[in-house]
Structure formats: structure tokens, C-alpha cells
Design an enzyme around this catalytic site. Structure first.
Site, PDB file in Angstrom:
ATOM      1  CG  ASP A   1       4.618   3.417  -1.979  1.00  0.00           C
ATOM      2  OD1 ASP A   1       4.533   2.383  -2.671  1.00  0.00           O
ATOM      3  OD2 ASP A   1       5.239   4.439  -2.336  1.00  0.00           O
TER       4      ASP A   1
ATOM      5  CE1 TYR B   1      -3.907   4.411  -9.301  1.00  0.00           C
ATOM      6  CE2 TYR B   1      -2.223   3.686 -10.835  1.00  0.00           C
ATOM      7  CZ  TYR B   1      -2.583   4.130  -9.592  1.00  0.00           C
ATOM      8  OH  TYR B   1      -1.629   4.295  -8.634  1.00  0.00           O
TER       9      TYR B   1
ATOM     10  CE  LYS C   1     -13.251   9.308   3.136  1.00  0.00           C
ATOM     11  NZ  LYS C   1     -12.721   9.475   4.521  1.00  0.00           N
TER      12      LYS C   1
ATOM     13  CG  ASP D   1      -0.105   3.691  -5.886  1.00  0.00           C
ATOM     14  OD1 ASP D   1       0.924   3.005  -5.987  1.00  0.00           O
ATOM     15  OD2 ASP D   1      -0.132   4.926  -6.066  1.00  0.00           O
TER      16      ASP D   1
ATOM     17  CG  ASP E   1     -10.355   8.167   6.876  1.00  0.00           C
ATOM     18  OD1 ASP E   1     -10.937   7.069   6.734  1.00  0.00           O
ATOM     19  OD2 ASP E   1     -10.940   9.192   7.283  1.00  0.00           O
TER      20      ASP E   1
HETATM   21  C1  IPM Z   1       3.032   0.970  -8.268  1.00  0.00           C
HETATM   22  C2  IPM Z   1       3.471   2.266  -8.915  1.00  0.00           C
HETATM   23  C3  IPM Z   1       2.625   2.496 -10.158  1.00  0.00           C
HETATM   24  C4  IPM Z   1       1.176   2.570  -9.718  1.00  0.00           C
HETATM   25  C5  IPM Z   1       3.021   3.738 -10.960  1.00  0.00           C
HETATM   26  C6  IPM Z   1       4.470   3.710 -11.367  1.00  0.00           C
HETATM   27  C7  IPM Z   1       2.128   3.928 -12.164  1.00  0.00           C
HETATM   28  O1  IPM Z   1       3.377   3.307  -8.006  1.00  0.00           O
HETATM   29  O2  IPM Z   1       3.137  -0.083  -8.928  1.00  0.00           O
HETATM   30  O3  IPM Z   1       2.617   0.988  -7.123  1.00  0.00           O
HETATM   31  O4  IPM Z   1       0.707   3.627  -9.307  1.00  0.00           O
HETATM   32  O5  IPM Z   1       0.497   1.545  -9.801  1.00  0.00           O
HETATM   33 MG    MG Z   2       2.883   2.696  -6.037  1.00  0.00          MG
END
Ligand code: IPM
Ligand code: MG
Length: 343
Positions: free
Chosen positions: A242, A139, A181, A238, A214
Site C-alpha cells: 500500500d 494471516y 524483523k 500487505d 521499519d
Molecule cells: C490485500 C488486501 C487483503 C490482504 C485483505 C482484503 C484481506 O489488503 O490484498 O492487500 O490483507 O491481503
Molecule cells: Mg492490502
């Protein structure tokens, strides 16, 4: 003296969930909190040309905690590297406040087991914490771009890995699953080496395992109950967070805390700005309420009030509250009222 909280409603559904969160926080800690709103993300690009102004960053630095809703939207989407992006505000804030540790607790609520795409018996009794490194890695490495090629450098230092590893081991009850990884990436091999050293020297009583990313992605949906703390670098965290959010049935349920600097922490839902439903009044505000609870507990040491918010959310769900993302038809305002009634 009242605690000063900077609220950054941001974009999309952000303002729609930020306002009710302020109501809930005022209800649970009357007179104790003072809120100050600033434009952020796309809204700040529209107003000032940048996603995070120096004034907003300074206001955040001077606050006791920062509560952020969501940033981004199609209006500001562009592949042109010279155009400002809303996400730059978020990354600038994390970096600017030194928030290297992102904590994302994942605990499916029994009342919502049916909302998860996964089977009951798979998610039952899952209770895990994703500890994501937040200010390093791909990042923040050097980026290049010309007509025919582009690159993003992934860099980690020993010190960056040590400090996030300590947060993970400190938060673990039984086990840290360090995700990398290492079969391919040099940064992952350093990661593995440093995590092993911190473990041996400082936390020998916690179990440590190393899992390739993975394989971790697979095990997270095959056997989530296995995990206690998942420790990982910025981008893997990240993606995995999710994925982990779906164990709870909706990403609309997951709060997060970003800590680590000597200044205030940043508290925000894991979900994004959901431009597809923005303005409809149907966004699920619960992750925002739960982010407020994390702020009360970790940012302001108001643990009792935090527990009251979490309990009100749990009881609201147990009582049948379902917003659209959870298969119901409660609006944002209705969901807020139900939670307020339970407080
Ligand atoms: C998160 C989001 C952010 C990230 C984006 C919006 C930059 O996806 O907080 O998980 O990738 O960190
Ligand atoms: Mg995110």
C-alpha cells in the site's frame, strides 16, 4: 478454444470496474476469452451466508484464470469473530488455489508524477516489484479469542520460505531486498537464514540485502529507486505494498498477480472496494485493466495483448486522462472509453 475466466466482481466499486475490464479484454482478444461471473465476498455472504462457496472455489479451480475486483464494506464489518467476513473469501481463495506468490509491480507513470504526494526527483525512474508471500505467516496461523485476550500465531516453514525466495530471485534483475524483523521475530530469523541459503546455492549472481521492515518503510519513500525486488512475508508485504502504491500517485493504479499453484492464477487490483465512492461511477478502473493485462501475460500467455492494454493505459494517461483519485473529473465510463479508443 476460448480460455475460461472466472470473474469475481465482489463488493463496492468491484462490479463497476469489473464490467469495463471485461470490455477492454474482449476488445484486445476478441473471441479468445469466455467470462463466467460468480458472487464473492460480501455479496456472497448476502446470497449464501459465506464469502466463498464450494461451487465458486470449484469453478475457479477449473478456470484458466481468475479475475477479482474487490471485496469488503462497512455492511459486513464486525469485531464479532463468529460473523462471516468478506475477506475470508479472498483468503480462502488464495489458500484454496495454493497462490503463495503475490507480485505487485510498482512503476510510476511519468504522466502521473504530479499526482504522487512525493517529489518528482524522488520517484523518478522507480521500477520495483514487491514479492509478497501470500499463504503463510500471521494471516493463516492459529487464532484464539476469549473475553480478555486474543492471539494470532505467525508461523513459517523452511519450505514456504524457500519457494517464495526462488520466485523473488527469479524475478530480480539486479538485487533482492529481503525485508524482515529479524531483530525481534523468530520467524524473521528463519526467513533470513533460508533466503541466504537459497541465494548462495542458486542465485549467487543476484545481489542480496536484508532490510528491517521499519527501515524498509522509510527507504521506500526516501529513495524508492534503490529497490529492484522487495521480498517479504505476508503481513509486511500487505503494508509495504500500500505504501509503494502511493509512489504511483494513487492506489487506483496498481495491479497484482497471485501465482504458485498448479491451477489458475488470481489477478486483482491492490485497491479495495472503496465503499465511500461505490455506486457513483467515479472509480478509477485502470488498476483493474492493468490486472487484466497481468492475467493475459502471466495467466494466459498472451503477452502481446497484455502489452497492448498497458500501452493503451499509458497513452490515455499521457493524453491527460484523470479520474477523481488522480485529481481530475473523468468518470469510470469515460476512462474506459478513452482506453478503448487507444486500443
Ligand atoms: C490485500 C488486501 C487483503 C490482504 C485483505 C482484503 C484481506 O489488503 O490484498 O492487500 O490483507 O491481503
Ligand atoms: Mg492490502
Amino acid at each position: 478454444m476460448a480460455r475460461r475466466i472466472v470473474v469475481l466482481p465482489g463488493d463496492g466499486i468491484g462490479p463497476e470496474v469489473a464490467a469495463p475490464a471485461i470490455e477492454v479484454l474482449n476488445a484486445v482478444a476478441p473471441g479468445e476469452l469466455e467470462f463466467e461471473e460468480h458472487v464473492f465476498g460480501g455479496a456472497s455472504i448476502d446470497a449464501h451466508g459465506v464469502a466463498l462457496t464450494d461451487q465458486t472455489l470449484a469453478a475457479c479451480r477449473g478456470a484458466d484464470a481468475v479475475l477479482l475486483a474487490a471485496v469488503g464494506g462497512p455492511k459486513w464489518d464486525s469485531t464479532d469473530p463468529s460473523r462471516p467476513r468478506p475477506e475470508q473469501g479472498l483468503l480462502g481463495l488464495r489458500k484454496g488455489l495454493g497462490l503463495f506468490a503475490n507480485l505487485r509491480p510498482v512503476r510510476p507513470v511519468p504522466a502521473l508524477y504530479d499526482a504522487s504526494p512525493l517529489k518528482h526527483e524522488v520517484i523518478d525512474r522507480t521500477d520495483l516489484l514487491v514479492v509478497r508471500e501470500l499463504t503463510g505467516g500471521i494471516y493463516f496461523g492459529e487464532k484464539t479469542r476469549d473475553e480478555d485476550s486474543a492471539s494470532d500465531a505467525c508461523v513459517y516453514t523452511r519450505a514456504e520460505i524457500e519457494r517464495i525466495a526462488r520466485v523473488a530471485f527469479g524475478a530480480a534483475r539486479s538485487r533482492v531486498s529481503s525485508v524482515d524483523k529479524a531483530n525481534v521475530l523468530e520467524t524473521s530469523r528463519l526467513w533470513r537464514e533460508v533466503v541466504r541459503q537459497v541465494h548462495g546455492a542458486e542465485f549467487p549472481n543476484i545481489e542480496l540485502e536484508h532490510v528491517l521492515v521499519d527501515n524498509a518503510a522509510m527507504r521506500l519513500v526516501a529513495a524508492p529507486r534503490h529497490f529492484d525486488v522487495i521480498l517479504t512475508e505476508n503481513m509486511f508485504g500487505d503494508i509495504l505494498s500500500d505504501e509503494a502504491a502511493m509512489l504511483t500517485g494513487s492506489i487506483g493504479m496498481l495491479p497484482s498477480a497471485s501465482l504458485g499453484g498448479d491451477g489458475p492464477g488470481l489477478f486483482e487490483p491492490v485497491h479495495g472496494s472503496a465503499p465511500d465512492i461505490a455506486g457513483n461511477g467515479e472509480a478509477n478502473p485502470l488498476a483493474m485493466f492493468l490486472s487484466g493485462a497481468l492475467m493475459l501475460r502471466h495467466g494466459l500467455s498472451l503477452g502481446e495483448q497484455a502489452a497492448a492494454v498497458e500501452s493503451a493505459v499509458d497513452r490515455a494517461l499521457a493524453g491527460g486522462l484523470r479520474t477523481k483519485d488522480l485529481g481530475g473529473d473523468a468518470t469510470t465510463a469515460e476512462a474506459t472509453q478513452v482506453v478503448l479508443n487507444h486500443l
